[in-house]
Design a protein around this motif. Structure first.
Motif, PDB file in Angstrom:
ATOM      1  N   MET A   1       0.874  -1.121   0.099  1.00 12.94           N
ATOM      2  CA  MET A   1      -0.041   0.076   0.003  1.00 12.94           C
ATOM      3  C   MET A   1       0.874   1.408  -0.018  1.00 12.94           C
ATOM      4  N   THR A   2       0.504   2.209  -1.063  1.00 10.41           N
ATOM      5  CA  THR A   2       1.411   3.290  -1.225  1.00 10.41           C
ATOM      6  C   THR A   2       1.127   4.157   0.090  1.00 10.41           C
ATOM      7  N   VAL A   3       1.925   5.157   0.266  1.00 14.27           N
ATOM      8  CA  VAL A   3       1.674   6.479   1.287  1.00 14.27           C
ATOM      9  C   VAL A   3       0.367   7.092   0.998  1.00 14.27           C
ATOM     10  N   LEU A   4       0.136   7.231  -0.371  1.00 13.43           N
ATOM     11  CA  LEU A   4      -1.025   7.850  -0.720  1.00 13.43           C
ATOM     12  C   LEU A   4      -2.425   7.065  -0.229  1.00 13.43           C
ATOM     13  N   ILE A   5      -2.328   5.826  -0.912  1.00 14.89           N
ATOM     14  CA  ILE A   5      -3.499   4.908  -0.474  1.00 14.89           C
ATOM     15  C   ILE A   5      -3.625   4.861   0.981  1.00 14.89           C
ATOM     16  N   ALA A   6      -2.431   4.618   1.737  1.00 18.25           N
ATOM     17  CA  ALA A   6      -2.742   4.663   3.266  1.00 18.25           C
ATOM     18  C   ALA A   6      -3.158   5.740   4.037  1.00 18.25           C
ATOM     19  N   ASP A   7      -2.989   6.969   3.565  1.00 14.10           N
ATOM     20  CA  ASP A   7      -3.705   8.113   3.895  1.00 14.10           C
ATOM     21  C   ASP A   7      -4.990   7.986   3.701  1.00 14.10           C
ATOM     22  N   PHE A   8      -5.449   7.594   2.738  1.00 13.65           N
ATOM     23  CA  PHE A   8      -6.718   7.563   2.025  1.00 13.65           C
ATOM     24  C   PHE A   8      -7.436   6.569   3.030  1.00 13.65           C
ATOM     25  N   TYR A   9      -6.899   5.456   3.128  1.00  5.42           N
ATOM     26  CA  TYR A   9      -7.414   4.452   4.249  1.00  5.42           C
ATOM     27  C   TYR A   9      -7.834   5.017   5.647  1.00  5.42           C
ATOM     28  N   ARG A  10      -6.894   5.545   6.066  1.00 12.47           N
ATOM     29  CA  ARG A  10      -7.083   6.401   7.458  1.00 12.47           C
ATOM     30  C   ARG A  10      -8.149   7.393   7.416  1.00 12.47           C
ATOM     31  N   HIS A  11      -8.333   8.110   6.304  1.00 16.76           N
ATOM     32  CA  HIS A  11      -9.508   8.995   6.234  1.00 16.76           C
ATOM     33  C   HIS A  11     -10.682   8.108   6.168  1.00 16.76           C
ATOM     34  N   LEU A  12     -10.865   7.077   5.528  1.00 16.84           N
ATOM     35  CA  LEU A  12     -12.047   6.438   5.546  1.00 16.84           C
ATOM     36  C   LEU A  12     -12.455   5.802   6.694  1.00 16.84           C
ATOM     37  N   VAL A  14     -10.795   6.671  10.114  1.00 20.11           N
ATOM     38  CA  VAL A  14     -10.991   7.604  11.243  1.00 20.11           C
ATOM     39  C   VAL A  14     -11.839   8.434  11.268  1.00 20.11           C
ATOM     40  N   ASP A  15     -11.779   9.363  10.162  1.00 19.82           N
ATOM     41  CA  ASP A  15     -12.593  10.609   9.772  1.00 19.82           C
ATOM     42  C   ASP A  15     -13.751  10.336   9.446  1.00 19.82           C
ATOM     43  N   LEU A  16     -14.297   9.315   8.507  1.00 18.10           N
ATOM     44  CA  LEU A  16     -15.351   9.019   7.803  1.00 18.10           C
ATOM     45  C   LEU A  16     -16.163   8.108   8.651  1.00 18.10           C
ATOM     46  N   ARG A  17     -15.333   7.288   9.349  1.00 14.46           N
ATOM     47  CA  ARG A  17     -15.888   6.088  10.026  1.00 14.46           C
ATOM     48  C   ARG A  17     -16.837   5.238   9.238  1.00 14.46           C
ATOM     49  N   ARG A  18     -16.307   4.932   7.823  1.00  6.80           N
ATOM     50  CA  ARG A  18     -17.113   4.132   7.072  1.00  6.80           C
ATOM     51  C   ARG A  18     -16.981   2.492   7.387  1.00  6.80           C
ATOM     52  N   SER A  19     -17.948   1.578   6.950  1.00  7.65           N
ATOM     53  CA  SER A  19     -18.049   0.166   7.322  1.00  7.65           C
ATOM     54  C   SER A  19     -16.572  -0.526   6.804  1.00  7.65           C
ATOM     55  N   ASP A  20     -16.388  -1.416   7.361  1.00  6.09           N
ATOM     56  CA  ASP A  20     -15.199  -2.344   6.912  1.00  6.09           C
ATOM     57  C   ASP A  20     -15.281  -2.756   5.381  1.00  6.09           C
ATOM     58  N   HIS A  21     -16.522  -2.948   5.004  1.00  6.81           N
ATOM     59  CA  HIS A  21     -16.761  -3.351   3.564  1.00  6.81           C
ATOM     60  C   HIS A  21     -16.722  -2.315   2.688  1.00  6.81           C
ATOM     61  N   THR A  22     -16.862  -0.915   3.097  1.00  5.47           N
ATOM     62  CA  THR A  22     -16.965   0.125   2.231  1.00  5.47           C
ATOM     63  C   THR A  22     -15.326   0.330   2.151  1.00  5.47           C
ATOM     64  N   VAL A  23     -14.760   0.626   3.174  1.00  4.24           N
ATOM     65  CA  VAL A  23     -13.505   0.974   3.256  1.00  4.24           C
ATOM     66  C   VAL A  23     -12.681  -0.162   2.363  1.00  4.24           C
ATOM     67  N   GLY A 169     -26.059   1.438  12.943  1.00  2.00           N
ATOM     68  CA  GLY A 169     -26.008   1.145  11.351  1.00  2.00           C
ATOM     69  C   GLY A 169     -24.914   1.671  10.702  1.00  2.00           C
ATOM     70  N   LYS A 170     -24.900   1.984   9.570  1.00  2.00           N
ATOM     71  CA  LYS A 170     -23.836   2.407   8.587  1.00  2.00           C
ATOM     72  C   LYS A 170     -23.523   3.877   9.221  1.00  2.00           C
ATOM     73  N   ARG A 171     -22.153   3.961   9.066  1.00  2.35           N
ATOM     74  CA  ARG A 171     -21.439   5.255   9.445  1.00  2.35           C
ATOM     75  C   ARG A 171     -21.828   5.530  10.832  1.00  2.35           C
ATOM     76  N   GLY A 172     -22.035   4.472  11.956  1.00  4.01           N
ATOM     77  CA  GLY A 172     -21.995   4.568  13.238  1.00  4.01           C
ATOM     78  C   GLY A 172     -23.386   5.294  13.682  1.00  4.01           C
ATOM     79  N   LYS A 173     -24.562   5.218  12.828  1.00  3.21           N
ATOM     80  CA  LYS A 173     -25.781   5.816  13.135  1.00  3.21           C
ATOM     81  C   LYS A 173     -26.572   4.950  14.019  1.00  3.21           C
ATOM     82  N   VAL A 174     -27.044   5.550  15.063  1.00  3.33           N
ATOM     83  CA  VAL A 174     -27.610   4.521  16.064  1.00  3.33           C
ATOM     84  C   VAL A 174     -29.349   4.941  16.057  1.00  3.33           C
ATOM     85  N   ARG A 175     -30.096   3.815  15.987  1.00  2.00           N
ATOM     86  CA  ARG A 175     -31.582   3.956  15.879  1.00  2.00           C
ATOM     87  C   ARG A 175     -32.182   3.004  16.995  1.00  2.00           C
TER      88      ARG A 175
END
Length: 292
Positions: A1-12, A14-23, A169-175
């Motif tokens: 994984m390049t630095v660019l891709i690794a930074d994108f992974y962290r963004h998804l 840590v910042d966006l809290r996307r699901s494992d499948h989406t990441v 649910g998705k993106r940590g949304k609680v219902r």
């Protein structure tokens, strides 16, 4: 994984809290795109190089992916992931229309077929506690409209059960989702038969060795049951959630309430069920009306 891709992974993650499948899907797309561009342009791809991407480059990339056998729907998702990646890199994606695709409606299952499916899955289980587990999981999908990943993520701390449960649910949304008495009884029976301790910080549903239950186990059991029962290939765990929504709407549920129950971020995601119900009514009319 390049630095660019690794930074994108962290963004998804840590910042966006996307699901494992989406990441996994978005990172794989970013890797494919940068790999394609490296060969297409003949140089290494970093943020500066990526800023030179054009609509022609994207068309060439999508043509390569379609050549790999990607469907129109998958190509549209791929383009969406590419746009997310480029936006994150500070680049305005070139204007490009996604491939045209047919909008398929969810196909709800008949209540009798759902019960037959759940019964068959539980009857094929190796042990009584596994039968109770599978029955409870499938009832959660149909009786509470959960996604299979949401059901697998339920913590043991939801016990003892009340009239509702909190679902993440998705993106940590609680219902908050109500539980029917039959569903509460099914979960409680599973918990009583489970041979492993249910500690608050651990998952509610367990595999045969006591670890977290994998969604793949439930999907495989459903595939076996639908083959034995002669049900269609669209009879999947997720189809039970579709059935939950369609049957509620057919009984007069409010669209906004249904949106909350399903955990949809947008009402437009819920509105598709109005089309499903209209299609079902039209089928009944054409079949039963003497002048149809």
């Amino acid at each position: 994984m390049t630095v660019l891709i690794a930074d994108f992974y962290r963004h998804l993650t840590v910042d966006l809290r996307r699901s494992d499948h989406t990441v996994r899907a978005y990172v794989a797309t970013a890797e494919r795109l940068t790999g394609f561009l490296a060969g297409h342009w003949g140089r290494a791809i970093d943020g500066a190089a990526l800023s030179g991407i054009t609509a022609a480059d994207l068309r060439a990339y999508l043509a390569r992916r379609r050549g790999d056998g990607l469907t129109a729907a998958s190509a549209a998702r791929e383009l969406s992931a590419v746009r997310t990646f480029l936006h994150w890199a500070g680049i305005d994606p070139p204007a490009l229309k996604g491939p045209r695709r047919k909008r398929s409606l969810p196909r709800p299952q008949a209540p009798a077929d759902i019960i037959a499916l759940a019964t068959d899955v539980s009857e094929e289980a190796a042990e009584p506690w596994i039968a109770a587990r599978d029955w409870a999981v499938l009832l959660l999908l149909y009786g509470a409209g959960l996604r299979i990943g949401e059901a697998m993520a339920l913590p043991a701390s939801i016990l003892p059960l009340g009239e509702t449960i909190r679902v993440t649910g998705k993106r940590g949304k609680v219902r908050i989702v109500p539980l029917l008495p039959e569903l509460r009884a099914a979960i409680e029976r599973y918990a009583a038969l489970l041979p492993f301790a249910l500690l608050p910080g651990e998952p509610l549903f367990r595999g045969t060795k006591g670890g977290p239950l994998s969604p793949a186990i439930i999907r495989r059991s459903v595939r076996g049951a639908r083959d034995r029962l002669g049900l269609g290939g669209r009879t999947t765990p997720h189809a039970l959630r579709h059935s939950f929504a369609t049957h509620l709407l057919g009984r007069g549920a409010d669209l906004r309430q249904l949106q909350e129950l399903l955990g949809h971020a947008s009402l437009s995601s819920t509105q598709i069920y109005t089309e499903v119900d209209a299609a079902r009514l039209l089928d009944i009319y054409r079949t039963a009306h003497p002048r149809a």
